[in-house]
Design an enzyme around this catalytic site. Structure first.
Site, PDB file in Angstrom:
ATOM      1  N   ASP A 291      -3.175  -5.185   4.437  1.00  0.00           N
ATOM      2  CA  ASP A 291      -2.206  -4.061   3.940  1.00  0.00           C
ATOM      3  C   ASP A 291      -2.401  -3.924   2.478  1.00  0.00           C
ATOM      4  O   ASP A 291      -3.645  -3.994   1.962  1.00  0.00           O
ATOM      5  CB  ASP A 291      -0.819  -4.200   4.418  1.00  0.00           C
ATOM      6  CG  ASP A 291       0.014  -2.967   4.135  1.00  0.00           C
ATOM      7  OD1 ASP A 291       0.025  -1.973   4.938  1.00  0.00           O
ATOM      8  OD2 ASP A 291       0.740  -2.924   3.255  1.00  0.00           O
ATOM      9  N   TRP A 292      -1.429  -3.850   1.417  1.00  0.00           N
ATOM     10  CA  TRP A 292      -1.291  -3.494   0.187  1.00  0.00           C
ATOM     11  C   TRP A 292      -2.042  -4.915  -0.553  1.00  0.00           C
ATOM     12  O   TRP A 292      -2.596  -5.000  -1.687  1.00  0.00           O
ATOM     13  CB  TRP A 292      -0.015  -3.645  -0.402  1.00  0.00           C
ATOM     14  CG  TRP A 292       0.178  -2.050  -0.787  1.00  0.00           C
ATOM     15  CD1 TRP A 292       0.692  -1.217  -0.013  1.00  0.00           C
ATOM     16  CD2 TRP A 292      -0.456  -1.502  -1.804  1.00  0.00           C
ATOM     17  NE1 TRP A 292       0.765   0.151  -0.729  1.00  0.00           N
ATOM     18  CE2 TRP A 292       0.233  -0.162  -1.889  1.00  0.00           C
ATOM     19  CE3 TRP A 292      -0.894  -1.847  -3.068  1.00  0.00           C
ATOM     20  CZ2 TRP A 292       0.058   0.759  -3.020  1.00  0.00           C
ATOM     21  CZ3 TRP A 292      -1.402  -0.940  -4.168  1.00  0.00           C
ATOM     22  CH2 TRP A 292      -0.690   0.187  -4.165  1.00  0.00           C
ATOM     23  N   TRP A 332       2.562   7.260   8.102  1.00  0.00           N
ATOM     24  CA  TRP A 332       3.557   6.186   7.769  1.00  0.00           C
ATOM     25  C   TRP A 332       4.262   6.542   6.446  1.00  0.00           C
ATOM     26  O   TRP A 332       5.209   6.411   6.354  1.00  0.00           O
ATOM     27  CB  TRP A 332       2.561   4.973   7.523  1.00  0.00           C
ATOM     28  CG  TRP A 332       3.245   3.914   6.652  1.00  0.00           C
ATOM     29  CD1 TRP A 332       2.711   3.581   5.249  1.00  0.00           C
ATOM     30  CD2 TRP A 332       4.372   3.022   6.564  1.00  0.00           C
ATOM     31  NE1 TRP A 332       3.488   2.581   4.611  1.00  0.00           N
ATOM     32  CE2 TRP A 332       4.526   2.081   5.403  1.00  0.00           C
ATOM     33  CE3 TRP A 332       5.154   2.920   7.925  1.00  0.00           C
ATOM     34  CZ2 TRP A 332       5.279   1.439   5.589  1.00  0.00           C
ATOM     35  CZ3 TRP A 332       6.128   1.914   7.413  1.00  0.00           C
ATOM     36  CH2 TRP A 332       6.322   1.217   6.386  1.00  0.00           C
ATOM     37  N   ASP A 418      -3.348  -1.183  15.783  1.00  0.00           N
ATOM     38  CA  ASP A 418      -2.949  -0.712  14.345  1.00  0.00           C
ATOM     39  C   ASP A 418      -2.650   0.820  14.473  1.00  0.00           C
ATOM     40  O   ASP A 418      -3.609   1.444  14.496  1.00  0.00           O
ATOM     41  CB  ASP A 418      -3.626  -1.079  13.332  1.00  0.00           C
ATOM     42  CG  ASP A 418      -3.135  -0.831  12.112  1.00  0.00           C
ATOM     43  OD1 ASP A 418      -2.032  -0.324  11.974  1.00  0.00           O
ATOM     44  OD2 ASP A 418      -3.549  -1.528  10.987  1.00  0.00           O
ATOM     45  N   HIS A 447      -0.753  -4.012  13.427  1.00  0.00           N
ATOM     46  CA  HIS A 447      -1.139  -3.893  11.738  1.00  0.00           C
ATOM     47  C   HIS A 447      -1.012  -5.171  11.347  1.00  0.00           C
ATOM     48  O   HIS A 447      -1.580  -5.667  10.216  1.00  0.00           O
ATOM     49  CB  HIS A 447      -0.274  -2.818  11.143  1.00  0.00           C
ATOM     50  CG  HIS A 447      -0.337  -2.701   9.479  1.00  0.00           C
ATOM     51  ND1 HIS A 447      -1.459  -2.026   9.230  1.00  0.00           N
ATOM     52  CD2 HIS A 447       0.390  -2.906   8.555  1.00  0.00           C
ATOM     53  CE1 HIS A 447      -1.612  -2.091   7.989  1.00  0.00           C
ATOM     54  NE2 HIS A 447      -0.271  -2.503   7.617  1.00  0.00           N
TER      55      HIS A 447
END
Length: 474
Positions: A291-292, A332, A418, A447
């Site tokens: 992710d980030w 999202w 995901d 995810h």
């Protein structure tokens, strides 16, 4: 020593409590003990391992030694030992060797007690001496003394931490109590606040394993998670003899949380991470991202390529701004706008129904109310979605680095379920990572792939073959 008359177990325990209070005055954990024979106190003892630099100097051992000297015999037949806390295995063994008639204790010790709580050495009939045991005498007073001691010590530690890392007026700090007794997360917190870019904000990180380990795993979480996400992977890495560093991004986990969303800028967070890598002098790093953690982390190695030797990449993206963001991410982002107070733990549980209520609460812990959620509101909007967006140019440079300059080993793991980043997105990223073998696809993972992280970590320990690394997969 003035002999005291003991006519009841309560009398003996009150004398032991007096010894425990003397231990407090000496800066020791408040445990006290007395030895009684024929109604007379023949010896006393209080905790003294710190003062005496002696790990065996528990109150019971001190009292047993004194009683043996008083009687001129290491056998303490007919004696009763009173102690304010259930004895540990060491002390229980010594009591059996001394052939005490009875042991009377106050508070139970659920972590190390060897008189019934964790184990019961006194219940083994094969041992050649049987010592009677009676617990719970003045237990409330004994427990209160311990609780007060440890509460005061925690308060002092918090005060010391505040003095070292004062809280800025424009930030919030989640209370330590929110993180008490998290399941599967036993690691001691570490903090840094003097990195230039932090400007006094306090950043939390986990740092486990030897500092000179031949391999270091730098584990970067994403939004809205924190380093708790890596709780299944850290033990495997540490068991392999490696070092593991898992920071909480500012705004997440145990790190400070600025009140304003404007603080959360791509370049700012990236610079903080680069300064942390430099401060901790990380080398032979396997970059572990999701992710980030990947949006930011994949831009780090090009700035200091000599420090990085491996990449373990899970559901993430290089947000270069020259391609549309995945539809799942657009959805999202819209959800975050429409429902800014969504439950983080509940969100994690959607893709990981095995999570317990306590684990979900751990994911919620950093955000006790909406004032702590500026990062959660800001991060979905900060993903570069056009060529001139902040971070987009850096991400394109990183893409070129991974395609043409990367010299290390790479491993990709994809969660097939995901809903934010479909497998096709990850396969697209795969094409940009030089030398990366075919991805491992986990059919039941979503995810937050790290929730299946134990198996991933074991695979990674075997895969990344640095000199001297991976002595044991654990």
């Amino acid at each position: 020593m003035t002999a005291a008359v003991v006519s009841s177990d309560e009398d003996g325990m009150r004398l032991a409590l007096a010894e425990a209070r003397a231990a407090v005055a000496a800066g020791e954990v408040p445990v006290g003990a007395v030895v009684v024979k024929d109604g007379q106190v023949i010896a006393t003892g209080r905790n003294a391992p710190v003062q005496s630099h002696d790990p065996t100097a528990h109150a019971e051992i001190v009292a047993l030694r004194a009683a043996a000297q008083r009687l001129g015999n290491y056998r303490l037949d007919g004696c009763t030992l009173y102690v304010t806390l259930e004895p540990c295995a060491m002390c229980s063994g010594a009591m059996l060797h001394a052939r005490l008639a009875r042991v009377v204790y106050g508070a139970t010790e659920p972590r190390t007690g060897a008189a019934g709580s964790v184990l019961d050495l006194f219940a083994h009939t094969a041992i050649n001496h049987q010592t009677g045991v009676h617990g719970g005498v003045l237990a409330a007073e004994c427990s209160a003394l311990l609780t007060g001691f440890f509460g005061a010590r925690r308060n002092q530690q918090r005060a010391d931490a505040r003095a070292r890392h004062p809280l800025r007026d424009d930030a919030l700090r989640t209370p330590d109590a929110a993180f008490a007794d998290l399941p599967g997360y036993p690691w001691a917190p570490r903090y840094v606040s003097d990195l230039p870019t932090l400007a006094g904000l306090r950043m939390h990180y986990v740092d486990e394993g030897p500092a000179d380990a031949p391999r270091t795993w730098l584990c970067l979480h994403g939004n809205p998670a924190w380093s708790y996400l890596y709780r299944h992977m850290l033990p495997v890495f540490v068991a392999a003899g490696d070092r593991v560093v898992a920071p909480d991004l500012i705004g997440f986990g145990k790190s400070d949380k600025p009140k304003k969303e404007a603080v959360h800028q791509f370049e700012w967070h990236r610079q903080v991470l680069l300064e942390l890598v430099e401060r901790l002098d990380l080398s032979n790093v396997v970059l572990v991202v999701q992710d980030w953690g990947g949006i930011l982390g994949l831009t780090l190695p090009m700035a200091c390529p000599d420090r990085f030797a491996g990449l373990l990449v899970m559901n993430t993206v290089l947000a270069t701004g020259d391609a549309p963001l995945p539809d799942g991410f657009v959805d999202w982002r819209a959800m975050c706008r429409d429902k800014p107070l969504y439950g983080v733990g509940r969100l994690l549980a959607r893709g990981n129904p095995h999570l317990t209520a306590a684990e979900c609460a751990a994911y919620d812990a950093p955000f006790p109310d909406k004032g702590y959620r500026a990062a959660l509101r800001a991060f979905p909007e900060r993903v570069p979605d056009r060529t001139d967006a902040p971070g987009a140019a850096l991400s394109r440079q990183a893409r070129d680095f991974w395609q043409h300059q990367w010299q290390g080993q790479s491993l990709m793991v994809i969660g097939a379920r995901d809903p934010v980043l479909r497998p096709a997105t990850m396969h697209g990223l795969h094409r940009h990572i030089r030398g990366c073998p075919a991805p491992t696809v986990l059919p039941d993972a979503g995810h937050f792939v790290q929730e299946q992280g134990g198996a991933i970590a074991r695979q990674a320990v075997e895969y990344f073959s640095f000199p001297g690394a991976g002595r044991s997969a654990g």
